[in-house]
Design a protein around this motif. Structure first.
Motif, PDB file in Angstrom:
ATOM      1  N   PHE A  87       0.867  -1.176   0.000  1.00 31.79           N
ATOM      2  CA  PHE A  87       0.000   0.000   0.000  1.00 31.79           C
ATOM      3  C   PHE A  87       0.904   1.226   0.000  1.00 31.79           C
ATOM      4  CE2 PHE A  87      -2.770   3.185   2.136  1.00 31.79           C
ATOM      5  CZ  PHE A  87      -3.769   3.216   1.176  1.00 31.79           C
ATOM      6  N   ARG A  88       0.882   2.013  -1.097  1.00 32.05           N
ATOM      7  CA  ARG A  88       1.835   3.114  -1.264  1.00 32.05           C
ATOM      8  C   ARG A  88       1.133   4.306  -1.914  1.00 32.05           C
ATOM      9  NH1 ARG A  88       6.977   1.260  -4.426  1.00 32.05           N
ATOM     10  NH2 ARG A  88       8.152   2.206  -2.712  1.00 32.05           N
ATOM     11  N   TYR A  89       1.534   5.505  -1.524  1.00 27.66           N
ATOM     12  CA  TYR A  89       0.962   6.704  -2.143  1.00 27.66           C
ATOM     13  C   TYR A  89       1.836   7.919  -1.809  1.00 27.66           C
ATOM     14  CZ  TYR A  89      -0.846   7.490   2.590  1.00 27.66           C
ATOM     15  OH  TYR A  89      -0.960   7.659   3.952  1.00 27.66           O
ATOM     16  N   TRP A  90       1.769   8.908  -2.698  1.00 30.67           N
ATOM     17  CA  TRP A  90       2.500  10.158  -2.492  1.00 30.67           C
ATOM     18  C   TRP A  90       1.613  11.191  -1.811  1.00 30.67           C
ATOM     19  CZ3 TRP A  90       7.566  10.704  -3.031  1.00 30.67           C
ATOM     20  CH2 TRP A  90       8.271   9.874  -3.908  1.00 30.67           C
ATOM     21  N   VAL A  91       2.147  11.831  -0.777  1.00 31.26           N
ATOM     22  CA  VAL A  91       1.568  13.045  -0.203  1.00 31.26           C
ATOM     23  C   VAL A  91       2.445  14.210  -0.641  1.00 31.26           C
ATOM     24  CG1 VAL A  91       1.205  14.351   1.924  1.00 31.26           C
ATOM     25  CG2 VAL A  91       0.461  11.970   1.778  1.00 31.26           C
ATOM     26  N   SER A  92       1.827  15.263  -1.168  1.00 31.72           N
ATOM     27  CA  SER A  92       2.644  16.362  -1.699  1.00 31.72           C
ATOM     28  C   SER A  92       2.019  17.724  -1.408  1.00 31.72           C
ATOM     29  CB  SER A  92       2.835  16.193  -3.214  1.00 31.72           C
ATOM     30  OG  SER A  92       1.597  16.271  -3.885  1.00 31.72           O
ATOM     31  N   ASN A  93       2.869  18.750  -1.506  1.00 27.07           N
ATOM     32  CA  ASN A  93       2.446  20.155  -1.425  1.00 27.07           C
ATOM     33  C   ASN A  93       1.571  20.442  -0.207  1.00 27.07           C
ATOM     34  OD1 ASN A  93       3.774  21.046  -3.872  1.00 27.07           O
ATOM     35  ND2 ASN A  93       2.283  19.799  -4.953  1.00 27.07           N
ATOM     36  N   VAL A  94       2.170  20.223   0.963  1.00 27.13           N
ATOM     37  CA  VAL A  94       1.466  20.433   2.226  1.00 27.13           C
ATOM     38  C   VAL A  94       1.391  21.927   2.538  1.00 27.13           C
ATOM     39  CG1 VAL A  94       1.441  19.897   4.689  1.00 27.13           C
ATOM     40  CG2 VAL A  94       2.302  18.207   3.047  1.00 27.13           C
ATOM     41  N   VAL A 151       4.986  -1.858   2.904  1.00 25.24           N
ATOM     42  CA  VAL A 151       5.359  -2.842   1.899  1.00 25.24           C
ATOM     43  C   VAL A 151       6.312  -3.875   2.497  1.00 25.24           C
ATOM     44  CG1 VAL A 151       5.099  -1.269  -0.062  1.00 25.24           C
ATOM     45  CG2 VAL A 151       7.318  -1.443   1.082  1.00 25.24           C
ATOM     46  N   GLY A 152       6.279  -5.075   1.921  1.00 24.42           N
ATOM     47  CA  GLY A 152       7.341  -6.033   2.160  1.00 24.42           C
ATOM     48  C   GLY A 152       8.448  -5.780   1.158  1.00 24.42           C
ATOM     49  N   ASP A 153       9.434  -6.639   1.107  1.00 27.26           N
ATOM     50  CA  ASP A 153      10.489  -6.487   0.092  1.00 27.26           C
ATOM     51  C   ASP A 153       9.856  -6.500  -1.303  1.00 27.26           C
ATOM     52  OD1 ASP A 153      12.408  -6.444   2.043  1.00 27.26           O
ATOM     53  OD2 ASP A 153      13.018  -8.534   1.782  1.00 27.26           O
ATOM     54  N   LEU A 154      10.210  -5.492  -2.117  1.00 28.95           N
ATOM     55  CA  LEU A 154       9.671  -5.392  -3.469  1.00 28.95           C
ATOM     56  C   LEU A 154      10.765  -5.688  -4.484  1.00 28.95           C
ATOM     57  CD1 LEU A 154       7.531  -2.123  -3.241  1.00 28.95           C
ATOM     58  CD2 LEU A 154       6.733  -4.490  -3.105  1.00 28.95           C
ATOM     59  N   ASP A 155      10.468  -6.561  -5.409  1.00 33.01           N
ATOM     60  CA  ASP A 155      11.404  -6.871  -6.485  1.00 33.01           C
ATOM     61  C   ASP A 155      11.208  -5.857  -7.601  1.00 33.01           C
ATOM     62  OD1 ASP A 155      13.069  -7.892  -8.393  1.00 33.01           O
ATOM     63  OD2 ASP A 155      11.966  -9.763  -8.701  1.00 33.01           O
ATOM     64  N   THR A 193      -0.514   6.388  -6.579  1.00 33.26           N
ATOM     65  CA  THR A 193      -0.890   5.447  -5.528  1.00 33.26           C
ATOM     66  C   THR A 193      -0.758   4.034  -6.074  1.00 33.26           C
ATOM     67  OG1 THR A 193      -3.257   5.235  -6.062  1.00 33.26           O
ATOM     68  CG2 THR A 193      -2.608   7.121  -4.718  1.00 33.26           C
ATOM     69  N   SER A 194      -0.543   3.087  -5.177  1.00 31.01           N
ATOM     70  CA  SER A 194      -0.430   1.692  -5.595  1.00 31.01           C
ATOM     71  C   SER A 194      -0.837   0.790  -4.439  1.00 31.01           C
ATOM     72  CB  SER A 194       1.007   1.371  -6.026  1.00 31.01           C
ATOM     73  OG  SER A 194       1.130   0.024  -6.425  1.00 31.01           O
ATOM     74  N   VAL A 195      -1.790  -0.097  -4.716  1.00 34.20           N
ATOM     75  CA  VAL A 195      -2.208  -1.068  -3.715  1.00 34.20           C
ATOM     76  C   VAL A 195      -2.381  -2.399  -4.423  1.00 34.20           C
ATOM     77  CG1 VAL A 195      -4.645  -0.418  -4.003  1.00 34.20           C
ATOM     78  CG2 VAL A 195      -3.930  -1.631  -1.934  1.00 34.20           C
ATOM     79  N   GLY A 196      -1.954  -3.472  -3.761  1.00 33.55           N
ATOM     80  CA  GLY A 196      -2.041  -4.766  -4.408  1.00 33.55           C
ATOM     81  C   GLY A 196      -2.072  -5.905  -3.413  1.00 33.55           C
ATOM     82  N   GLY A 197      -2.364  -7.094  -3.939  1.00 31.47           N
ATOM     83  CA  GLY A 197      -2.417  -8.297  -3.120  1.00 31.47           C
ATOM     84  C   GLY A 197      -3.225  -9.357  -3.818  1.00 31.47           C
TER      85      GLY A 197
END
Length: 263
Positions: free
Chosen positions: A65-72, A94-98, A171-175
């Motif tokens: 589960f990953r996403y960018w937060v920007s321009n606060v 995340v776990g180890d990502l290849d 953003t990126s989410v997977g499983g």
């Protein structure tokens, strides 16, 4: 002579008081650090990798589960805005990502959990609203050679296949998803400038940048995926533009809300 001395003494006292008042007005207050935690949830449960969650009649098990937060931007009680410089942060669990094949022949991105941003040297004040965006604005998304904050292509959050040029994944989410006897791997990713979304969160009470430990925002993954059937659509990306747009809008309108003040 006595009158002159009395007048001179009174003038000196007034000057001294005036100087002290001026000093009190211009004495700077030390800036503070302010932490913003985005506590990832699955409904009422804590988010976790490699754990089954019942969502919408399906069972989802997440491996990233990953996403960018920007321009606060912080808005104080007088309505003045403080734009946090270089504010691009990769939030993730995340776990180890290849990453082999995305950057070079062999690269593993190490397991990481990051839910908190610590904003440094915030001007002293009472802040009532937090503004930020999910994704990367077009200036940097259209030119990956530009550097700001934590932006880099070395973490696998970029894609060279979308729109025939390199750009960031927002953003990126997977499983895996299961429904009955069926099971599939799924990945839902967003990106492209049209899906850069901004949001504004009003706090129930102002936080003081010099004394507060920060705020906690809740991010509900069930609301990120609201309206999305990942069993029927296990690969969401630029080729499924309407679904990608739905996820991006969910981030901006329903997935992130105020949780509490940090303890």
């Amino acid at each position: 002579m006595k009158r002159f001395l009395t007048f001179a003494l009174a003038a000196a006292l007034l000057t001294s008081c005036s100087d002290n008042d001026d000093n009190q007005i211009v004495t700077p207050v030390t800036p503070g650090d302010l932490a913003i935690t985005l506590d990832t949830r699955v409904g009422s449960e804590d988010f976790a990798l490699n754990k089954d969650f019942a969502i919408g009649g399906q069972t989802l098990n997440f491996n990233k589960f990953r996403y960018w937060v920007s321009n606060v931007v912080l808005v104080d009680t007088k309505g003045s805005e403080y734009v946090v410089p270089q504010s691009y942060y990769l939030m993730e669990e995340v776990g180890d990502l290849d990453l082999s094949g995305t950057i070079n022949d062999k690269m593993t991105y190490p397991a990481n959990k990051r839910e908190t941003i610590t904003l440094k040297d915030i001007p002293a004040g009472e802040y009532k609203t937090i503004k930020f965006s999910i994704g990367v604005d077009s200036k940097y998304n259209d030119n990956l050679s530009l550097k700001a904050g934590e932006l880099t292509i070395a973490n696998g959050m970029s894609n060279i296949a979308w729109m025939w040029h390199s750009s960031y994944l927002f953003t990126s989410v997977g499983g895996t998803v299961k429904k009955g006897a069926d099971s599939k791997a799924f990945t839902a990713e967003t990106g492209l400038n049209a899906n850069y979304k901004s949001l504004s969160i009003d706090l129930p009470a102002p936080v003081n940048s010099s004394t507060s430990k920060g705020v906690v925002l809740n991010l509900d993954v069930t609301k990120v995926l609201d309206g999305i059937d990942v069993m029927a659509n296990p690969a969401i990306n630029a080729m499924t533009a309407p679904l990608m747009s739905t996820i991006s809008t969910n981030y901006a309108t329903k997935a992130i809300v105020f949780g509490s003040e940090a303890k």
